[in-house]
Design a protein around this motif. Structure first.
Motif, short mmCIF file in Angstrom:
data_model
loop_
_atom_site.label_atom_id
_atom_site.label_comp_id
_atom_site.label_asym_id
_atom_site.label_seq_id
_atom_site.Cartn_x
_atom_site.Cartn_y
_atom_site.Cartn_z
N MET A 1 42.18 41.15 37.99
CA MET A 1 43.26 41.32 38.95
C MET A 1 43.37 40.07 39.81
SD MET A 1 43.85 44.27 41.88
CE MET A 1 44.38 45.55 40.75
N ASN A 74 49.33 42.49 44.41
CA ASN A 74 48.18 43.40 44.41
C ASN A 74 47.68 43.74 45.81
OD1 ASN A 74 48.01 43.71 41.58
ND2 ASN A 74 47.12 41.66 41.43
N PRO A 118 48.52 48.06 44.68
CA PRO A 118 47.21 48.74 44.59
C PRO A 118 46.47 48.81 45.92
CG PRO A 118 47.47 47.10 42.84
CD PRO A 118 48.60 46.89 43.80
N TYR A 178 44.36 52.29 49.54
CA TYR A 178 44.18 51.85 48.16
C TYR A 178 44.53 53.01 47.23
CZ TYR A 178 39.76 54.14 49.29
OH TYR A 178 38.82 55.04 49.73
N THR A 182 42.53 52.99 41.33
CA THR A 182 41.85 51.69 41.24
C THR A 182 40.36 51.91 40.99
OG1 THR A 182 41.50 51.65 43.63
CG2 THR A 182 43.50 50.55 42.79
N CYS A 183 39.70 50.86 40.52
CA CYS A 183 38.24 50.95 40.37
C CYS A 183 37.59 51.28 41.71
CB CYS A 183 37.68 49.63 39.82
SG CYS A 183 38.11 49.30 38.11
N TYR A 184 38.08 50.63 42.77
CA TYR A 184 37.52 50.88 44.09
C TYR A 184 37.68 52.35 44.46
CZ TYR A 184 36.62 50.37 49.10
OH TYR A 184 36.11 50.50 50.36
N ILE A 395 38.74 43.16 44.81
CA ILE A 395 39.69 42.77 43.78
C ILE A 395 38.98 42.15 42.59
CG2 ILE A 395 41.60 41.18 43.28
CD1 ILE A 395 42.77 41.88 46.00
N ASN A 397 36.23 43.01 41.46
CA ASN A 397 35.63 44.14 40.73
C ASN A 397 36.65 44.93 39.93
OD1 ASN A 397 33.24 45.73 40.14
ND2 ASN A 397 34.19 47.35 41.35
N GLU A 398 37.94 44.69 40.19
CA GLU A 398 38.96 45.43 39.45
C GLU A 398 39.09 44.92 38.02
OE1 GLU A 398 40.92 48.14 40.56
OE2 GLU A 398 39.44 48.14 42.17
#
Length: 398
Positions: A1, A74, A118, A178, A182-184, A395, A397-398
């Protein structure tokens, strides 16, 4: 991302500058800055002087901007006004939520609908959590409900910049939202209490202690007009919302040493910034007073207000700077110059330093009174830089 950014209500670029001071990877793909009722758009022109323009829509009323014309991004950021966010049910034959005309929250909401950003980082005054006075907490409740409908979780925190090492006692509400997918959003599975106090975005960026009981409420976010008409809640200075379930508590910052105003002052300041023969006028403005007044309907009353520091201590962080800084106003900073021992105003460069901007950031052709005005509207840049470092981790980590 990629670290692409849309900056709304950009002013002279505090969010963008704060992000870029953290990393050159941040790429602002669009911004919007427009001051209503002003022929000359000084803040927009200052922004463009530093970074250039992007397209024809950056300097116009955002309500006139086609939301699909905004580039994909993003991270959406912005410092928006605290306004009346009440909503009404749609009229027959119409659809969608409509707040009062000109209320900028709905522009943010419409952009989130169109672009599905996101991540979102917003800034507002601390009273947002308690407005309006007649229905405490309604406005923030409406905002949270709108975000829940769009699939966002939300953290918020009231942050006093001076408590985290800055040179100004400026309290502002920051909101981090968020998307749940999302991964987060998927990986943050801690309890609301842990997120607020230990593991969340703000807790890991601005450490706190938490000793008070958590309050919780569930928003009926599928009926925002109904919620707007009845909702009241005592939001505290920190909180978390997911799927309409709101948790909030009062946290205490783990304070860091702040920058005293003395460290931000210029040397050899010119005479025009000194009070001269207006000392008594300023003593009156700053001092305590009780004045007999008569209202328009003939009612007599006593107007009273307490005194404030005069001059301002330069051994403490600056007070909150307002847009009225350049005017004859009791909130205007008056200091004793450490070189001359005479009383004076702060200079435009000192105003920039108080907000964490580079020297002469606003020296782009705008009149001096507007240099103070735009600084009064700005946010504290080092606070953004601090949050940017955490956002980079998220981000990446996305």
């Amino acid at each position: 991302m990629q670290k692409t950014v849309c900056e709304l209500f950009a002013g002279v670029g505090g969010f963008r500058l704060g992000l870029e001071k953290s990393s050159p990877e941040w790429n602002t793909v669009w911004f919007s800055q427009w001051e209503p009722n002003r022929t000359k758009q000084w803040a927009h022109d200052c922004y463009v002087a530093h970074w250039g323009d992007i397209n024809k829509y950056t300097g116009v009323d955002i309500s006139l901007v086609p939301k699909n014309s905004i580039p994909n991004h993003n991270l959406l950021v912005g410092g928006f006004p605290c306004q009346d966010y009440s909503v009404a049910r749609p009229l027959p034959g119409s659809s969608g939520l409509e707040g009062k005309k000109g209320v900028l929250w709905w522009q943010i909401r419409d952009i989130l609908v169109a672009k599905e950003s996101p991540f979102v980082l917003l800034e507002n005054v601390d009273r947002l959590l308690k407005s309006p006075a007649s229905q405490r907490g309604r406005d923030f409740g409406v905002m949270l409900a709108c975000l829940a409908v769009l699939g966002y979780s939300v953290e918020w925190r009231v942050i006093n910049a001076a408590e985290y090492g800055a040179g100004q006692r400026r309290r502002r509400t920051f909101i981090f939202a968020y998307k749940n997918d999302t991964c987060y959003g998927r990986q943050l599975i801690d309890s609301p209490q842990q997120i607020i106090a230990e593991t969340g975005f703000f807790a890991t960026t601005f450490p706190v202690q938490c000793k008070e009981i958590f309050k919780q409420i569930t928003l009926d976010y599928q009926d925002i007009p109904g919620l707007s008409s009845v909702f009241e809640f005592d939001f505290k200075n920190a909180g978390y919302m997911k799927d309409g379930v709101v948790s909030t508590t009062r946290v205490t910052p783990i304070q860091e040493e702040a920058i005293p105003l003395r460290a931000l002052l210029e040397q050899d300041v010119t005479e025009k910034y000194y009070l001269g023969n207006k000392l008594e006028k300023w003593k009156f403005l700053k001092g305590p007073k009780k004045i007999n007044r008569t209202s328009k309907d003939g009612h007599e009353y006593i107007f009273s207000e307490g005194g404030i520091a005069f001059p301002d201590s330069i051994d403490l962080p600056a007070r909150t700077m307002l847009t009225s800084e350049s005017s004859v106003n009791r909130s205007t900073h008056i200091i004793q110059d450490p070189q001359t021992k005479k009383l004076r105003f702060i200079t435009p460069i000192e105003a920039e330093r108080i907000q964490g901007f580079d020297d002469n950031w606003t020296n782009t052709g705008m009149p001096e009174k507007f240099r103070y005005f735009v600084m009064g509207n700005a946010l504290v840049v080092p606070m953004v830089t601090r949050m940017a470092r955490k956002l980079e981790e998220i981000i990446d980590n996305e």
